[in-house]
Design a protein around this motif. Structure first.
Motif, PDB file in Angstrom:
ATOM      1  N   GLY A 114      22.099 -64.820   4.606  1.00  0.00           N
ATOM      2  CA  GLY A 114      22.585 -65.735   3.735  1.00  0.00           C
ATOM      3  C   GLY A 114      23.475 -65.222   2.799  1.00  0.00           C
ATOM      4  N   VAL A 115      22.904 -64.110   2.041  1.00  0.00           N
ATOM      5  CA  VAL A 115      23.520 -63.550   1.204  1.00  0.00           C
ATOM      6  C   VAL A 115      24.984 -62.726   1.544  1.00  0.00           C
ATOM      7  CG1 VAL A 115      23.422 -61.589  -0.698  1.00  0.00           C
ATOM      8  CG2 VAL A 115      21.554 -63.099  -0.321  1.00  0.00           C
ATOM      9  N   ALA A 116      24.942 -62.287   2.686  1.00  0.00           N
ATOM     10  CA  ALA A 116      25.887 -61.352   3.182  1.00  0.00           C
ATOM     11  C   ALA A 116      26.950 -62.477   3.515  1.00  0.00           C
ATOM     12  CB  ALA A 116      25.410 -60.645   4.359  1.00  0.00           C
ATOM     13  N   ALA A 117      26.709 -63.687   4.221  1.00  0.00           N
ATOM     14  CA  ALA A 117      27.473 -64.504   4.658  1.00  0.00           C
ATOM     15  C   ALA A 117      28.444 -65.374   3.208  1.00  0.00           C
ATOM     16  CB  ALA A 117      26.801 -65.713   5.447  1.00  0.00           C
ATOM     17  N   GLY A 118      27.310 -65.495   2.364  1.00  0.00           N
ATOM     18  CA  GLY A 118      28.206 -66.101   1.098  1.00  0.00           C
ATOM     19  C   GLY A 118      28.968 -64.886   0.316  1.00  0.00           C
ATOM     20  N   ALA A 119      28.789 -63.630   0.527  1.00  0.00           N
ATOM     21  CA  ALA A 119      29.442 -62.702  -0.126  1.00  0.00           C
ATOM     22  C   ALA A 119      31.090 -62.410   0.613  1.00  0.00           C
ATOM     23  CB  ALA A 119      28.952 -61.412  -0.355  1.00  0.00           C
ATOM     24  N   LEU A 120      30.932 -62.818   1.876  1.00  0.00           N
ATOM     25  CA  LEU A 120      32.328 -62.682   2.781  1.00  0.00           C
ATOM     26  C   LEU A 120      33.315 -63.966   2.360  1.00  0.00           C
ATOM     27  CD1 LEU A 120      33.402 -61.193   5.212  1.00  0.00           C
ATOM     28  CD2 LEU A 120      32.604 -62.977   6.681  1.00  0.00           C
ATOM     29  N   THR A 121      34.082 -63.663   1.390  1.00  0.00           N
ATOM     30  CA  THR A 121      34.950 -64.792   0.903  1.00  0.00           C
ATOM     31  C   THR A 121      36.095 -65.013   1.752  1.00  0.00           C
ATOM     32  OG1 THR A 121      36.130 -63.035  -0.332  1.00  0.00           O
ATOM     33  CG2 THR A 121      34.291 -63.955  -1.334  1.00  0.00           C
ATOM     34  N   ILE A 122      36.927 -65.847   1.682  1.00  0.00           N
ATOM     35  CA  ILE A 122      38.046 -66.426   2.506  1.00  0.00           C
ATOM     36  C   ILE A 122      39.054 -65.169   2.659  1.00  0.00           C
ATOM     37  CG2 ILE A 122      40.243 -67.558   3.034  1.00  0.00           C
ATOM     38  CD1 ILE A 122      37.363 -68.996   3.773  1.00  0.00           C
ATOM     39  N   SER A 123      39.207 -64.741   1.294  1.00  0.00           N
ATOM     40  CA  SER A 123      40.376 -63.380   1.453  1.00  0.00           C
ATOM     41  C   SER A 123      39.940 -62.019   2.103  1.00  0.00           C
ATOM     42  CB  SER A 123      40.561 -62.885  -0.125  1.00  0.00           C
ATOM     43  OG  SER A 123      39.376 -62.513  -0.645  1.00  0.00           O
ATOM     44  N   THR A 124      38.429 -61.752   2.232  1.00  0.00           N
ATOM     45  CA  THR A 124      38.008 -60.788   3.245  1.00  0.00           C
ATOM     46  C   THR A 124      38.170 -61.084   4.681  1.00  0.00           C
ATOM     47  OG1 THR A 124      36.419 -60.303   1.166  1.00  0.00           O
ATOM     48  CG2 THR A 124      35.738 -59.531   3.424  1.00  0.00           C
ATOM     49  N   TRP A 125      37.670 -62.434   4.821  1.00  0.00           N
ATOM     50  CA  TRP A 125      37.979 -63.085   6.234  1.00  0.00           C
ATOM     51  C   TRP A 125      39.501 -62.692   6.754  1.00  0.00           C
ATOM     52  CZ3 TRP A 125      35.224 -63.707  10.348  1.00  0.00           C
ATOM     53  CH2 TRP A 125      35.710 -64.358  11.179  1.00  0.00           C
ATOM     54  N   HIS A 126      40.480 -62.976   5.835  1.00  0.00           N
ATOM     55  CA  HIS A 126      41.806 -62.874   6.226  1.00  0.00           C
ATOM     56  C   HIS A 126      41.879 -61.470   6.291  1.00  0.00           C
ATOM     57  CE1 HIS A 126      42.790 -66.969   6.446  1.00  0.00           C
ATOM     58  NE2 HIS A 126      42.277 -67.158   5.360  1.00  0.00           N
TER      59      HIS A 126
END
Length: 102
Positions: free
Chosen positions: A24-36
């Motif tokens: 959950g912490v790792a998923a929360g840290a993955l922001t939209i900009s990182t995803w892009h």
């Protein structure tokens, strides 16, 4: 103090809970900009198709990038392989426990 590799049921439950919190912490840290940035890297390295090539399956939040038929077949094969390996590991663990009890 004994150095046993066996985990008690409470320790296993604790490990599962810690893993879920960490996920959950790792998923929360993955922001939209990182995803892009990740998607852009995958497109640059020809893992995903750009939107201009009209992929069959789009990636969520990817603004049109996705997989064509051949990449989709490879992704499906990898996913099935991971599922089979996971089920085999679980069955082996259960059989090992059943042998210990018997």
């Amino acid at each position: 103090m004994s150095q046993s590799s066996q985990l008690s049921p409470m320790e296993e439950l604790l490990m599962i809970k810690v893993g879920m919190v960490a996920l959950g912490v790792a998923a929360g840290a993955l922001t939209i900009s990182t995803w892009h940035r990740i998607l852009a890297w995958l497109v640059d390295h020809d893992v995903l198709l750009p939107a201009a090539d009209s992929p069959l399956v789009g990636v969520p939040g990817g603004e049109g990038v996705g997989l064509d038929a051949s990449r989709l077949a490879i992704a499906t094969a990898v996913l099935l392989f991971l599922i089979v390996c996971g089920v085999a590991a679980i069955r082996q663990r259960l059989n090992h426990r059943a042998e210990e009890i018997a």
